[in-house]
Scaffold this motif. Structure first.
Motif, PDB file in Angstrom:
ATOM      1  N   VAL A 189       0.681  -1.118  -0.019  1.00 45.22           N
ATOM      2  CA  VAL A 189      -0.056   0.001   0.313  1.00 45.22           C
ATOM      3  C   VAL A 189       0.894   1.294   0.096  1.00 45.22           C
ATOM      4  CG1 VAL A 189      -1.587   1.223   1.346  1.00 45.22           C
ATOM      5  CG2 VAL A 189      -1.939  -1.237   1.090  1.00 45.22           C
ATOM      6  N   VAL A 202       1.160   3.619  -3.750  1.00 44.04           N
ATOM      7  CA  VAL A 202       0.487   4.842  -3.661  1.00 44.04           C
ATOM      8  C   VAL A 202       1.629   5.928  -3.745  1.00 44.04           C
ATOM      9  CG1 VAL A 202      -1.125   6.458  -2.502  1.00 44.04           C
ATOM     10  CG2 VAL A 202      -1.614   3.908  -2.477  1.00 44.04           C
ATOM     11  N   GLY A 241      -4.956   4.555  -6.132  1.00 42.01           N
ATOM     12  CA  GLY A 241      -4.371   6.085  -5.629  1.00 42.01           C
ATOM     13  C   GLY A 241      -4.732   7.170  -6.602  1.00 42.01           C
ATOM     14  N   LEU A 294      -5.177   2.752   5.411  1.00 44.01           N
ATOM     15  CA  LEU A 294      -4.903   1.175   4.946  1.00 44.01           C
ATOM     16  C   LEU A 294      -3.605   0.482   5.208  1.00 44.01           C
ATOM     17  CD1 LEU A 294      -6.200   1.006   1.174  1.00 44.01           C
ATOM     18  CD2 LEU A 294      -7.058  -0.457   3.051  1.00 44.01           C
ATOM     19  N   ALA A 312      -4.842   5.675   1.738  1.00 45.53           N
ATOM     20  CA  ALA A 312      -3.740   4.771   1.733  1.00 45.53           C
ATOM     21  C   ALA A 312      -3.158   4.642   3.239  1.00 45.53           C
ATOM     22  CB  ALA A 312      -2.662   5.448   0.856  1.00 45.53           C
ATOM     23  N   THR A 354       0.776  -4.262  -5.654  1.00 45.62           N
ATOM     24  CA  THR A 354       1.520  -2.918  -5.493  1.00 45.62           C
ATOM     25  C   THR A 354       0.968  -1.994  -6.598  1.00 45.62           C
ATOM     26  OG1 THR A 354       3.180  -3.931  -4.144  1.00 45.62           O
ATOM     27  CG2 THR A 354       3.656  -1.595  -5.254  1.00 45.62           C
ATOM     28  N   TRP A 382      -2.655  -1.091  -6.192  1.00 46.85           N
ATOM     29  CA  TRP A 382      -2.836   0.150  -5.092  1.00 46.85           C
ATOM     30  C   TRP A 382      -2.432   1.499  -5.637  1.00 46.85           C
ATOM     31  CZ3 TRP A 382      -5.741  -1.360  -1.198  1.00 46.85           C
ATOM     32  CH2 TRP A 382      -5.487  -2.555  -0.787  1.00 46.85           C
TER      33      TRP A 382
END
Length: 411
Positions: free
Chosen positions: A232, A236, A367, A386, A383, A360, A363
């Protein structure tokens, strides 16, 4: 090529070829850094369309798709060349020939041919990575895996810096053929090292049968959740930081210097330090440090979304981002290696990496979507929430070793 037999181990533990491992990991990133970063810049400066640049970015998909052919690397050997050594020599040799072939074409006038050869090069580098990971799994004892994966992450960052930064800086002086000659020299150096090294005999399980289980990350649902959630913070931040820097008024030259020059140097140092920390503290505490680091970086990025604090926040966030990368990838690769076992280490490592890479990427994409619809602060805040959930769940995910393969490593 033939199915690999079971080999009786030689007395004592084989010596780890540290220079060869570091060189191989650097070679992958050297060639890919050139094509992902330098080639994109070269094409854009020559008037290439964004659609063409998008195709260059798609080359990275090979590093997720390599899970499809990773079992072949575990199953088949190359006769007297050895098993992993044979794959390394074959892939390095093919990479070198591909780079030499690319010299004959113009990246703009012959884009279709250049792209096809670049795609082939990405497949070859990804396959070499499977073999190198399998080799590292077999040679590194549990106590040296932290240092081994520090070499992997550091070598990758160094290669990215050279291929995407230094070679691009020299491009106006040496041109297309000269730039490819520099990349080829790095590949040739690793090939010479592999040819000079003798792969030791070691215990090897019979060639694994093809099974759908080879494509599933080992270790159970808790380990899958850890691999998915752990991306995460980096996912992001990587996705948002460049557009934020542009919006803050940073020049492209300044962004390139930090992201392809200074940043990777910081990451190399962080990876080396993490290897030592893993050896001193163990895997669990360093995973906790990684979780905390995600929160710190995202808090800094949140501050950078406020124009009044953007410049000082970026001066803190950017080095911390590469520190987090060095810590996170070193410890995750180490524990992935712990899960790999000996039956099919290439497929096991690749399946775990593919799962982490996929999430990844997702995420980061998520984002960007949230930022587009609700603004950067909302995207970073989501983010951060999370990442906090991941930190809270980490003790549960590591309550007991998630795999019988690693009873001692998470203590």
């Amino acid at each position: 090529m033939r199915t690999s037999p079971t080999i009786s181990p030689r007395p004592g533990r084989p010596r780890v070829p540290w220079a060869l491992l570091g060189s191989l990991y650097m070679t992958q990133a050297l060639s890919l850094g050139f094509f992902f970063v330098a080639l994109a810049a070269i094409l854009r400066s020559g008037g290439a369309s964004l659609a063409q640049l998008g195709l260059i970015s798609a080359l990275g998909l090979m590093w997720a798709l390599k899970v499809l052919w990773a079992p072949l690397v575990d199953r088949w050997a190359w006769g007297r060349l050895g098993h992993e050594r044979g794959w390394v020599i074959a892939m390095q040799g093919a990479m070198l020939l591909t780079l030499l072939a690319l010299m004959r074409f113009d990246p703009l006038a012959d884009f279709a041919v250049v792209y096809a050869l670049s795609l082939l090069l990405s497949v070859l580098a990804a396959t070499q990575d499977v073999a190198t990971d399998a080799l590292a799994c077999r040679l590194l004892p549990a106590g040296q895996r932290g240092l081994g994966n520090a070499v992997q992450v550091g070598g990758g960052l160094a290669g990215h810096m050279l291929g995407g930064g230094v070679v691009l800086m020299l491009y106006p002086l040496v041109g297309w053929a000269g730039a490819l000659a520099l990349v080829s020299a790095g590949v040739a150096l690793s090939l010479i090292q592999a040819l000079a090294w003798h792969e030791p005999g070691h215990a090897r399980a019979p060639a694994p049968p093809f099974s759908w289980r080879l494509w599933i990350a080992p270790g159970g649902g808790r380990w899958w959740a850890l691999l998915a959630l752990s991306g995460v913070g980096l996912g992001v931040t990587w996705a948002l930081v460049t557009p934020l820097l542009v919006d803050a008024g940073w020049s492209l030259e300044r962004i390139g210097l930090v992201m392809n020059g200074v940043g990777p140097l910081v990451g190399v140092g962080a990876a080396a330090g993490t290897g030592l920390l893993i050896r001193a503290w163990g895997r669990g505490p360093v995973l906790g440090l990684m979780a905390a680091g995600q929160g710190v970086v995202l808090l800094g990025l949140l501050a950078a979304t406020t124009p009044a604090f953007a410049e000082p926040a970026f001066l803190v966030v950017l080095p911390l981002l590469f520190v987090l990368y060095g810590i996170q990838m070193t410890v995750l690769y180490t524990v992935m290696m712990d899960h790999a076992g000996s039956d099919a280490p290439g497929a096991a490592m690749t399946s775990q990496y593919a799962l982490h890479y996929l999430f990844t990427t997702l995420w980061g994409w998520g984002g960007l979507q949230v930022a587009d619809h609700a603004g950067f602060p909302m995207a970073v805040g989501a983010a951060l929430a999370l990442a906090g959930l991941f930190a809270a769940l980490l003790p549960v995910l590591l309550a007991r070793p998630p795999s019988p393969l690693i009873p001692e490593t998470l203590e």
